[in-house]
Design an enzyme around this catalytic site. Sequence first.
Site, PDB file in Angstrom:
ATOM      1  N   LYS A   1       0.861  -1.192   0.000  1.00 43.20           N
ATOM      2  CA  LYS A   1       0.000   0.000   0.000  1.00 43.20           C
ATOM      3  C   LYS A   1       0.894   1.237   0.000  1.00 43.20           C
ATOM      4  O   LYS A   1       1.889   1.292   0.728  1.00 43.20           O
ATOM      5  CB  LYS A   1      -0.901  -0.033   1.237  1.00 43.20           C
ATOM      6  CG  LYS A   1      -1.982   1.036   1.275  1.00 43.20           C
ATOM      7  CD  LYS A   1      -2.864   0.860   2.504  1.00 43.20           C
ATOM      8  CE  LYS A   1      -3.992   1.880   2.581  1.00 43.20           C
ATOM      9  NZ  LYS A   1      -4.816   1.704   3.798  1.00 43.20           N
TER      10      LYS A   1
ATOM     11  N   SER B   1      -9.682   1.795   2.872  1.00 44.16           N
ATOM     12  CA  SER B   1      -8.791   2.508   1.978  1.00 44.16           C
ATOM     13  C   SER B   1      -7.761   1.635   1.273  1.00 44.16           C
ATOM     14  O   SER B   1      -7.164   2.062   0.286  1.00 44.16           O
ATOM     15  CB  SER B   1      -8.057   3.573   2.773  1.00 44.16           C
ATOM     16  OG  SER B   1      -7.215   2.968   3.747  1.00 44.16           O
TER      17      SER B   1
ATOM     18  N   SER C   1      -9.914  -0.476   7.133  1.00 43.28           N
ATOM     19  CA  SER C   1      -9.316  -0.282   5.815  1.00 43.28           C
ATOM     20  C   SER C   1      -8.624  -1.496   5.209  1.00 43.28           C
ATOM     21  O   SER C   1      -8.269  -1.471   4.033  1.00 43.28           O
ATOM     22  CB  SER C   1      -8.324   0.882   5.852  1.00 43.28           C
ATOM     23  OG  SER C   1      -9.004   2.097   5.735  1.00 43.28           O
TER      24      SER C   1
END
Lengths: 519, 488
Positions: free
Chosen positions: B84, B159, B183
């Site tokens: 990420k 996210s 997330s």
Amino acid sequence: MSSEMTTTIRQEDIASVRLIIGLEIHVELSTRSKMFTRAPNPACPEFEDSPPNTLVDPLVDALPGTLPVMNRRAVEMSAKVGLALGCSIAEHAKWDRKNYAYPDLPKSYQISQYDLPLCFDGAVDIPSADGGQRRIGITRAHLEEDTGKLGHELPGGGSYAGSLVDLNRAGTPLLEIVTEPDFDCAEDVVTFARELRSLCRFLGVTEGVMQKGHMRFEPNINLVIDTNEGREYRTPVVEIKNLNSFRAVEGAIEHERTRQLEEFLETGRVMGRGMKRTRGWDDQKLVTVLQREKEDAHDYRYFPEPDLLPVEMDEAWIEAVRREIPELPIARRARYRDDYGLPEKDASSLVEDRDLCFWFEDVVTQQLEATTETSVDARQAGHEAAKLILNQLAKRANERGVLAHETGVTAAQVAQLLQLRREGTVPPQAVDRLLELAEAQPLDMGELAESNGLVVVRDEGAMEGWIEAAIESQAQAAEDVRQGKDAAVGRLVGAVMKASGGQADAKDVRARLLEKLRP
Amino acid sequence: MTDPCNIDRRDDLTHRIDAMRRGETTATDRLEASLTAIDRRNDELNAYHETLEDTARAVASEIDGRIARGEEARPLAGAILAVKDNICTTEGRTTCSSRMLENYRSPFDATVIRRLRDAGAILVGKTNLDEFAMGSGSEHCAWGPVRNPWATDRVPGGSSGGSAAAVAADLCDAALGSDTGGSIRQPAALCGVVGLKPTYGRISRYGLVAFGSSLDQIGPICRSVRDASLLYSVMAGVDPHDATTAELEVESWNESMRPAPDQLRIGIPREQRNAEHHPGVSEMFERAIDRLEAAGTSIVELDLPLTDQGISTYYVIAPAEASSNLGRYDGIRYGHRAKPMPGEGLEELYARTRTEGFGPEVRRRIMLGTYVLSAGYYDAYYKRALQVRRLIREEYDRAFEQCDLLLGPTTPGPAFRIGAERDPVSEYLNDVYTVNANIAGIPALSIPAGSTEVDGVGLPIGVHLQAPPFAESRLFGAGSTIESILAD
């Protein structure tokens, strides 16, 4: 909003004016690394004067992804100061973020301690200007981190139109000590400030060099005005920021006393909510100048720092810190006065610098431990060491711009020299020469005296001859002495000394002459 | 019955590592296949910001050499991982999907990155996310939204949407996400993969760009529960760079420790069973409970009355911390800086820099956080939220006296259409079941639980398993058992 009150008082209505002063002190701790990261700390002598932005790592620069890690040493140093100031040490202290945006604060928040400081509720007694003792309450002492610096001067000189940021100082451990408003005159504030500096240096927690900003003072000042009608008025509190000399502390307080009284007579403004103002000190004009109108215009949005665990100082840790605390300057001064019979001034000079003080004590100890025929007690050893160090040695050191313990002469040599003097092995006039020799050679003082012909001549025959010759050549003086005029003996002593080439002990010569002329 | 959205959990990272060890395939071949797949699908999915091919190829070839020489014993040798883009890597950029950090390169690796590299992982690329991890759809991105591989007009969740989409589309073996309120788990559920949020303090946050520091945790997004345990075992453990990591030994777990279904005591919160979900979610959840009961698992119904308080508590604490954490992005030392205008003061320059650099959702949360910490509001909001936080922790403590683990749906519904959530609060409610685990700091796992058909398309949904602090191995054991029951 503001409960500002006005009143009209004239000068002649005033019965008395009293100063109320509380003090905040910022002390830069001299740990090797910074408060929350391993980057070197410019308040540590090894790293001071580093070129701008060289004491920086990703955390200091507040790069994304960095996290603070607490410097245990800084916590220990702070607890040490707290203990020395008679504070309680919190079993549970925590960290908070103080948020504000400024280019010298890379993270946009300062890690500090808001409601649970490390040290609290202490007190120190200082000699007051009124002749008595005054107890100064210590509200709290907490740890935080220093900011960077903004400048407008290019490295190496020349000015720059914009602002330049130097982050070397950002993250230096900073101990903030807050006193109760227990002072009523500038002299006592300065006494306390000096005492605190000396204490911190003794504890080895700061270099304490004022010009370098290692200690910064911020007095909070207001006046209590009593009128002839028996009414009391308090002027708004003014905080003077960042004073870094004792002279400035004194000057700022004195100036505020006058200024606040004038302002009160003019405006009648008295203390009220949100009235605290911030002023700075102008070192050239010797006046305070307004910096910020109202303190609570700033909202720091304090909240608990989520990246750090609370500080849990258990009993064992606190005890370990307590054991590291040496005898403090106040106690030492009293001991020098009482045990060594030193005048206050000499005692103060000796505790002024920690290393000098420890060195002095080493000289005393070495005298007491030496096995010699002429025994010495502590009082004599201390007294004589202090006199030699603060007079002849300090004079030599001064000329070179160093402190007495930094001339190259070792504590052992000083102890030996004092012993040689007590035994009468070397004459007083040889002391300076011996110190000079010792500065360059770490040899035994006895050997140095021997090899340089500074030992008192013990040849009785020669001495007898010089004395006879002197009495003969200075017949009038000899006669005067016989008649009881002691002052005349000096001329005879001088003649003997001259004849001996300076190797006789003047005191001994004097005694012998008197013995001979007035048996 | 094979679910249309099931990925083959037997062909997982654990299996692929074995295959390389046995010489059936090589790291290099697998990496090339991944890079080709990324090349083919990323324009559409927008899961990756960039690939790190040069280093990846060098590492793969080195690993192949070691395997050939019989020298390779590292647990993740040849694992192709996506990261990420809010986790710092010295290779490539670390943008957080923000214009503020458009060209930002980190001079250091996050602790997890260092540990994964040391264990033989190949980092294939950085994945897209909601800007600074603020969002539940991976739509609030500086360079376009991520698309769900199962229905490209829909979000992958957020996210960590880029990471979840990359795993679901097999553009990597597994990926790293970060989880502040759900997330990792919510996108894992919406993409049909496994997502783990470990106990707070279990995995170092050093190198994770901070959002809500007291809530953030890094965790894996994987094809199977055992993969999650494998990555967890490499990443977990105390780190001198993160003072909040726990000095507690990391328990090892393997599949042989999997409990039988009748050894499990699973708590079902009534508030989550009886809530008004998307019908597909309710159906899936009842089916999961039925299957577990049929397998002999003891099901304990209990109350978690504070379930509904999580979102409001979270939307005070997380923005408060974010408002402080994001203050550093002022354009002075690095990152985006607005072009100075003549006669402009510092305040104005700050304001324009931050208005240009941050997207609307980030700006909204900074303002929210600044507000709740302000003098006069602190007690009503932040202090109150901390009090509720303690109550939520206590509620979990009581719940875990009655059961070993809690089971519920991961999300109230399947993936929504891109652009559908116009109201921030309705987007925030996607995290209603996941957020309390962050608030209490407990570990939680999302496991694929089949799919539901919406408008003729099958969309994955997941179940959410929560355990007491530091009971990750309990999560892996039960998770792995439930994974089998639900997949069969």
